[in-house]
Design a protein around this motif. Structure first.
Motif, short mmCIF file in Angstrom:
data_model
loop_
_atom_site.label_atom_id
_atom_site.label_comp_id
_atom_site.label_asym_id
_atom_site.label_seq_id
_atom_site.Cartn_x
_atom_site.Cartn_y
_atom_site.Cartn_z
N GLY A 27 0.84 -1.20 0.06
CA GLY A 27 -0.01 -0.10 0.12
C GLY A 27 0.94 1.21 -0.18
N PHE A 28 2.12 1.08 0.00
CA PHE A 28 3.01 2.28 0.13
C PHE A 28 4.26 2.24 -0.93
CE2 PHE A 28 1.33 1.87 4.52
CZ PHE A 28 0.96 3.42 4.81
N GLU A 29 3.91 1.47 -2.07
CA GLU A 29 4.79 1.06 -3.02
C GLU A 29 5.57 2.48 -3.65
OE1 GLU A 29 2.23 -2.57 -2.48
OE2 GLU A 29 1.93 -0.44 -2.73
N ASP A 30 4.65 3.43 -3.63
CA ASP A 30 4.80 4.58 -4.24
C ASP A 30 5.53 5.63 -3.51
OD1 ASP A 30 2.29 5.13 -3.10
OD2 ASP A 30 1.67 6.48 -4.82
N LEU A 31 5.61 5.49 -2.26
CA LEU A 31 6.04 6.22 -1.17
C LEU A 31 7.37 6.62 -1.50
CD1 LEU A 31 4.91 7.62 1.48
CD2 LEU A 31 6.51 5.90 2.54
N ALA A 32 7.83 8.27 -1.27
CA ALA A 32 9.19 8.60 -1.71
C ALA A 32 9.29 9.74 -0.76
CB ALA A 32 9.09 9.04 -3.27
N SER A 33 10.82 10.17 -0.84
CA SER A 33 11.02 11.06 0.08
C SER A 33 10.15 12.45 -0.08
CB SER A 33 12.61 11.65 0.06
OG SER A 33 13.19 10.59 0.39
N SER A 34 9.70 12.65 -1.42
CA SER A 34 8.87 13.85 -1.55
C SER A 34 7.39 13.89 -1.28
CB SER A 34 8.91 14.18 -3.24
OG SER A 34 8.55 12.94 -3.76
N SER A 35 7.09 12.56 -0.64
CA SER A 35 5.63 12.26 -0.50
C SER A 35 5.29 13.13 0.97
CB SER A 35 5.40 11.00 -0.07
OG SER A 35 5.56 9.93 -1.15
N PRO A 36 3.76 13.40 0.91
CA PRO A 36 3.55 14.09 2.09
C PRO A 36 4.13 13.50 3.46
CG PRO A 36 1.53 13.95 0.55
CD PRO A 36 2.95 12.91 0.18
N LYS A 37 4.32 14.42 4.33
CA LYS A 37 4.93 14.19 5.76
C LYS A 37 3.82 13.04 6.39
CE LYS A 37 7.74 17.87 6.78
NZ LYS A 37 8.34 18.80 8.03
N LYS A 38 2.64 13.37 6.44
CA LYS A 38 1.69 12.39 7.16
C LYS A 38 1.71 11.01 6.54
CE LYS A 38 -2.59 13.19 9.50
NZ LYS A 38 -3.75 14.34 9.62
N LYS A 39 1.66 11.04 5.27
CA LYS A 39 1.73 9.42 4.68
C LYS A 39 3.06 8.84 5.21
CE LYS A 39 1.06 7.15 0.53
NZ LYS A 39 0.82 7.30 -0.91
N LYS A 40 4.18 9.42 4.96
CA LYS A 40 5.52 9.02 5.56
C LYS A 40 5.35 8.54 7.04
CE LYS A 40 8.07 12.42 3.94
NZ LYS A 40 9.27 13.08 3.62
#
Length: 193
Positions: A27-40
């Motif tokens: 569910g977090f496969e697209d998560l990156a450093s540039s993702s929103p803080k809350k998602k990280k």
């Protein structure tokens, strides 16, 4: 602060079983450093819970320590300058000067030879705030296990070893804003190895 990309790499480097890594990343496969803080923040909270439930806790702590941020650049230069400036002082006196270096907190040498670092102690309003950019100013309000804070411990471990000229091991995260709803500061204890 662990970035998602480096964190995924260290899951492999620290031999985390593939099925656990897949569970963390689902569910977090697209998560990156540039993702929103809350998602990280949500990702790292979940990752910490999954790792702590399924892996050796010392291995989890080592994984997080290896994700420590700000180990190079200006902060490392400041640590080396400190080491040079105070090289002739006894350890206890060196420790008393740590607070002179920005972002290194302050520390005391306890009677048992343990170094207790009051690592991060700034507040937002009446609450202590976490220094981790995955959590500060993210609006994330859930408690996060203290085990996540071994990442921050890795930062202080790295710099304190340079500054003090001794080998250290993280003993414990005494307190954290993340698991206390901002009621307690970030305090870490290190043993001299």
């Amino acid at each position: 602060m662990p970035c998602p990309e480096k964190f995924r790499e260290t899951l492999v480097q620290h031999n985390i079983p593939l099925e656990i890594a897949c569970q963390i990343n689902q569910g977090f496969e697209d998560l990156a450093s540039s993702s929103p803080k809350k998602k990280k923040a949500l990702y790292f909270k979940r990752a910490t819970e999954i790792l702590c439930e399924n892996c050796d806790i010392d291995a989890v702590h080592a994984l997080y320590e290896s994700n420590a941020c700000c180990k190079g650049g200006a902060r490392e230069k400041a640590s080396k300058l400190f080491a040079s400036k105070y090289a002739q002082l006894p350890l206890k006196e060196k420790i008393e000067h740590i607070e002179e270096v920005p972002y290194m907190g302050n520390a005391v040498l306890e009677d048992d030879g343990v170094i207790c670092a009051n690592a991060v102690h700034y507040k937002v309003g009446e609450e202590f705030a976490c220094a981790c950019s995955n959590y500060n100013k993210s609006g994330f309000k859930e408690n996060v296990r203290r085990d996540y804070c071994y990442c921050c411990a890795g930062h202080f471990l790295h710099h304190y070893q340079i500054m003090l000229g001794v080998k250290l091991k993280t003993l414990e995260i005494v307190s954290s804003p993340l698991d206390s709803n901002g009621k307690k500061p970030c305090v870490i204890r290190f043993a001299i190895v």
